[in-house]
Design a protein around this motif. Structure first.
Motif, mmCIF file in Angstrom:
data_model
loop_
_atom_site.group_PDB
_atom_site.id
_atom_site.type_symbol
_atom_site.label_atom_id
_atom_site.label_comp_id
_atom_site.label_asym_id
_atom_site.label_seq_id
_atom_site.Cartn_x
_atom_site.Cartn_y
_atom_site.Cartn_z
ATOM 1 N N MET A 8 10.393 5.982 -19.485
ATOM 2 C CA MET A 8 10.136 7.107 -18.615
ATOM 3 C C MET A 8 10.610 8.369 -19.329
ATOM 4 N N ILE A 9 9.815 9.411 -19.277
ATOM 5 C CA ILE A 9 10.136 10.667 -19.950
ATOM 6 C C ILE A 9 10.690 11.670 -18.933
ATOM 7 N N VAL A 10 11.822 12.281 -19.297
ATOM 8 C CA VAL A 10 12.445 13.324 -18.489
ATOM 9 C C VAL A 10 12.528 14.575 -19.353
ATOM 10 N N THR A 11 12.177 15.714 -18.803
ATOM 11 C CA THR A 11 12.302 16.972 -19.532
ATOM 12 C C THR A 11 13.690 17.533 -19.296
ATOM 13 N N ILE A 12 14.395 17.806 -20.387
ATOM 14 C CA ILE A 12 15.730 18.405 -20.329
ATOM 15 C C ILE A 12 15.572 19.871 -20.712
ATOM 16 N N ARG A 13 16.081 20.721 -19.865
ATOM 17 C CA ARG A 13 15.955 22.159 -20.096
ATOM 18 C C ARG A 13 17.348 22.786 -20.075
ATOM 19 N N ASP A 14 17.672 23.544 -21.125
ATOM 20 C CA ASP A 14 18.905 24.327 -21.141
ATOM 21 C C ASP A 14 18.590 25.704 -20.598
ATOM 22 N N GLU A 15 19.422 26.147 -19.663
ATOM 23 C CA GLU A 15 19.219 27.453 -19.057
ATOM 24 C C GLU A 15 20.519 28.236 -19.040
ATOM 25 N N THR A 16 20.387 29.538 -18.969
ATOM 26 C CA THR A 16 21.544 30.394 -18.758
ATOM 27 C C THR A 16 21.738 30.535 -17.259
ATOM 28 N N ALA A 17 22.870 31.085 -16.859
ATOM 29 C CA ALA A 17 23.143 31.285 -15.434
ATOM 30 C C ALA A 17 22.113 32.214 -14.789
ATOM 31 N N SER A 18 21.472 33.064 -15.592
ATOM 32 C CA SER A 18 20.462 33.976 -15.047
ATOM 33 C C SER A 18 19.079 33.330 -14.976
ATOM 34 N N GLY A 19 18.955 32.081 -15.455
ATOM 35 C CA GLY A 19 17.693 31.359 -15.344
ATOM 36 C C GLY A 19 16.831 31.374 -16.586
ATOM 37 N N SER A 20 17.272 32.018 -17.663
ATOM 38 C CA SER A 20 16.504 32.018 -18.905
ATOM 39 C C SER A 20 16.582 30.648 -19.574
ATOM 40 N N VAL A 21 15.444 30.145 -20.027
ATOM 41 C CA VAL A 21 15.396 28.862 -20.718
ATOM 42 C C VAL A 21 15.695 29.095 -22.195
ATOM 43 N N THR A 22 16.695 28.380 -22.730
ATOM 44 C CA THR A 22 17.092 28.558 -24.122
ATOM 45 C C THR A 22 16.689 27.387 -25.011
ATOM 46 N N ASN A 23 16.391 26.242 -24.423
ATOM 47 C CA ASN A 23 16.011 25.059 -25.199
ATOM 48 C C ASN A 23 15.367 24.057 -24.252
ATOM 49 N N GLU A 24 14.470 23.251 -24.791
ATOM 50 C CA GLU A 24 13.837 22.222 -23.980
ATOM 51 C C GLU A 24 13.533 21.027 -24.866
ATOM 52 N N LEU A 25 13.787 19.831 -24.347
ATOM 53 C CA LEU A 25 13.476 18.614 -25.083
ATOM 54 C C LEU A 25 13.054 17.529 -24.110
ATOM 55 N N SER A 26 12.329 16.554 -24.630
ATOM 56 C CA SER A 26 11.914 15.401 -23.825
ATOM 57 C C SER A 26 12.846 14.251 -24.138
ATOM 58 N N LEU A 27 13.287 13.581 -23.095
ATOM 59 C CA LEU A 27 14.242 12.488 -23.224
ATOM 60 C C LEU A 27 13.622 11.234 -22.634
ATOM 61 N N ASP A 28 13.636 10.163 -23.404
ATOM 62 C CA ASP A 28 13.111 8.883 -22.936
ATOM 63 C C ASP A 28 14.268 8.097 -22.335
ATOM 64 N N VAL A 29 14.198 7.808 -21.042
ATOM 65 C CA VAL A 29 15.235 7.023 -20.362
ATOM 66 C C VAL A 29 14.634 5.687 -19.932
ATOM 67 N N LEU A 30 15.484 4.651 -19.915
ATOM 68 C CA LEU A 30 14.991 3.303 -19.639
ATOM 69 C C LEU A 30 14.785 3.019 -18.160
ATOM 70 N N THR A 31 15.558 3.684 -17.312
ATOM 71 C CA THR A 31 15.484 3.415 -15.881
ATOM 72 C C THR A 31 15.602 4.722 -15.110
ATOM 73 N N GLU A 32 15.074 4.736 -13.906
ATOM 74 C CA GLU A 32 15.136 5.974 -13.118
ATOM 75 C C GLU A 32 16.503 6.187 -12.463
ATOM 76 N N ARG A 33 17.312 5.159 -12.369
ATOM 77 C CA ARG A 33 18.668 5.286 -11.805
ATOM 78 C C ARG A 33 19.681 5.292 -12.941
ATOM 79 N N VAL A 34 20.362 6.430 -13.091
ATOM 80 C CA VAL A 34 21.384 6.582 -14.128
ATOM 81 C C VAL A 34 22.549 7.373 -13.547
ATOM 82 N N THR A 35 23.692 7.265 -14.194
ATOM 83 C CA THR A 35 24.803 8.132 -13.816
ATOM 84 C C THR A 35 24.671 9.433 -14.606
#
Length: 131
Positions: free
Chosen positions: A1-28
């Motif tokens: 399953m692919i999850v999009t990880i987005r780094d943002e500043t407190a003002s909402g600006s996106v500074t980085n984005e990557l796709s993360l492959d996770v094995l299950t939808e339930r994670v800590t």
């Protein structure tokens, strides 16, 4: 399953984005941070000979700032386990918070559900100048 990880500043600006492959939808939250840090460090370590800057969740200790990002001295390989420990510590000290949909993650051991095509935001908090 692919999850999009987005780094943002407190003002909402996106500074980085990557796709993360996770094995299950339930994670800590801890597992999510571990997966993210592991992937970004492995990606950097594979490309470090090209002079690529490291744009990770936390800055490696042996790094120096450059105009375009952060590059470890002598292009050394980054240890993902140390980066993971620093990231968990930063989360617990409120250096950043994580938004899953419209819900904020509260604890490292909190279990979260990541539906398919979910975007997870890591919001980095900057200390106030002079504060």
């Amino acid at each position: 399953m692919i999850v999009t990880i987005r780094d943002e500043t407190a003002s909402g600006s996106v500074t980085n984005e990557l796709s993360l492959d996770v094995l299950t939808e339930r994670v800590t939250v801890r597992e999510l941070i571990r997966s993210r840090v592991y992937q970004e460090v492995q990606d950097y370590n594979r490309q470090r000979s090209t002079g690529t800057d490291f744009h990770g969740l936390v800055t490696p200790t042996d790094s120096e700032k450059t105009l375009n990002g952060t590059r470890p001295r002598n292009d050394r390989e980054i240890n993902w386990k140390l980066q993971f420990e620093k990231a968990c510590d930063a989360f617990e000290r409120n250096g950043f918070f994580i938004l899953i949909g419209d819900k904020q993650a509260q604890e490292l051991d909190e279990e979260i559900v990541l539906p398919h095509n979910m975007t997870v935001s890591f919001v980095k908090l900057m200390p106030l100048v002079g504060g």
